[in-house]
Design an enzyme around this catalytic site. Sequence first.
Site, short mmCIF file in Angstrom:
data_model
loop_
_atom_site.label_atom_id
_atom_site.label_comp_id
_atom_site.label_asym_id
_atom_site.label_seq_id
_atom_site.Cartn_x
_atom_site.Cartn_y
_atom_site.Cartn_z
N MET A 1 0.84 -1.19 0.00
CA MET A 1 0.00 0.00 0.00
C MET A 1 0.88 1.24 0.00
SD MET A 1 -2.89 -1.34 2.64
CE MET A 1 -3.64 0.24 2.93
N CYS A 92 -5.74 1.58 -8.69
CA CYS A 92 -5.53 2.84 -7.95
C CYS A 92 -6.57 3.89 -8.36
CB CYS A 92 -4.12 3.36 -8.19
SG CYS A 92 -3.79 4.86 -7.24
N GLY A 217 -5.68 -5.49 2.94
CA GLY A 217 -4.89 -4.26 2.97
C GLY A 217 -5.00 -3.60 4.33
C1 LIG Z 1 -3.29 4.39 1.48
C2 LIG Z 1 -3.52 3.27 0.52
C3 LIG Z 1 -2.53 2.93 -0.38
C4 LIG Z 1 -2.73 1.87 -1.28
N1 LIG Z 1 -1.73 1.55 -2.16
C5 LIG Z 1 -1.90 0.48 -2.98
C6 LIG Z 1 -0.85 0.06 -3.85
O1 LIG Z 1 0.24 0.65 -3.91
N2 LIG Z 1 -1.08 -1.01 -4.65
C7 LIG Z 1 -2.28 -1.70 -4.62
O2 LIG Z 1 -2.45 -2.69 -5.35
N3 LIG Z 1 -3.27 -1.32 -3.82
C8 LIG Z 1 -3.11 -0.25 -3.00
N4 LIG Z 1 -4.13 0.13 -2.18
C9 LIG Z 1 -5.41 -0.61 -2.22
C10 LIG Z 1 -5.39 -1.81 -1.26
O3 LIG Z 1 -4.42 -2.75 -1.69
C11 LIG Z 1 -6.75 -2.51 -1.22
O4 LIG Z 1 -7.07 -2.96 -2.52
C12 LIG Z 1 -7.87 -1.60 -0.74
O5 LIG Z 1 -7.46 -0.82 0.36
C13 LIG Z 1 -9.09 -2.42 -0.34
O6 LIG Z 1 -8.72 -3.47 0.51
P1 LIG Z 1 -8.77 -3.34 2.12
O7 LIG Z 1 -10.20 -3.01 2.48
O8 LIG Z 1 -8.34 -4.71 2.58
O9 LIG Z 1 -7.85 -2.24 2.51
C14 LIG Z 1 -3.97 1.17 -1.28
C15 LIG Z 1 -4.96 1.53 -0.38
C16 LIG Z 1 -4.76 2.56 0.52
C17 LIG Z 1 -5.88 2.90 1.51
#
Ligand SMILES: Cc1cc2nc3c(=O)[nH]c(=O)nc-3n(C[C@H](O)[C@H](O)[C@H](O)COP(=O)(O)O)c2cc1C
Length: 313
Positions: A1, A92, A217
Amino acid sequence: MEGVIDAVTRDLLTARGGIDWAVTEFVRVVDTRLPPRVFHKHCPELLSSQVTTPHGTPVHLQLLGSDPDALAANARQALKLGATGIDLNFGCPAKTVNRHDGGASLLRDPSRVQSAVEAVARAVEGVVPVTAKLRLGFADRRLARACAQAAEAGGAQQLVVHARTRNEGYRPPAHWEWIANVRHCVSIPVIANGDIWTLGDYWRARSLSGCDDVMIGRGVLADPDLPARIRHWQRTGECLPATSWNVRATILTHYAALQRTTLPERVVVSLLKQWLNHMRARDEQACSRFAALRRETQLDSFLEGLEKAYLAA
Ligand SMILES: Cc1cc2nc3c(=O)[nH]c(=O)nc-3n(C[C@H](O)[C@H](O)[C@H](O)COP(=O)(O)O)c2cc1C
């Protein structure tokens, strides 16, 4: 992330168990081949012989871009530097990224998803797996299946699907049932992602999506033992107790000790606040500590504040 999970955090989190592999923050590709130092900055694990965290969890490198030639050149560069897996980011939602035609903006045209994946798959010639991270669409879900099929046709060996469109941002709910629609139209493994904060969320995401595996994430920052909790349940059918504040405070303290060896203290304080902020959704102690420490700027005082809660827990 991006901006949240660097190599130090990856190692701390994967060391707690339950994580099969991790992905780097995205490396932004525009129109040139990036120098090795950019890859090493995002993925210092490239310097280890197996490209794993120090505790041994494989780490895949993520590229974000839209120009197939530039993506291919950077995939070759990553391969040369030892990458063992290349993940492509089509998820993204950031305005600046999308304005420059990156991340989820490609989901408006499945043929562009296919071209990007194809270029990278051709560049790495099957030496390492190419995988893709998708959302359900840009403005709506009409192209969700087509984009997944395009990624598969391009040569992706696995998909992670975040169960929202780009326009849904991070707003709940995650539409796990839609992942099932995507899963049914491809033959490669699909991994469910989005809003898995608890073991109960994992059960629901798994039953609605039909996916065996999930990608987590924010949930792993909120509860660093969530992956181990899920793994334990998979193996034994038992539910481990909730993660205590004591454990969380220990992780934050260890994190600060590692980060302060290379980063200025004020940066470490803001990283700690960021992580504590993620924890507070799931823990009352984290919530009260965050309220008490949000204006603290001195690292040692911040750590003492964590310790106070730690003793009171
Ligand atoms: C601050 C932030 C940075 C993120 N950066 C990336 C990234 O670099 N690459 C990616 O595939 N997903 C990125 N994501 C998305 C997460 O991998 C994930 O798909 C998303 O947050 C939903 O999943 P979660 O509810 O488990 O967090 C990011 C999310 C957040 C909130």
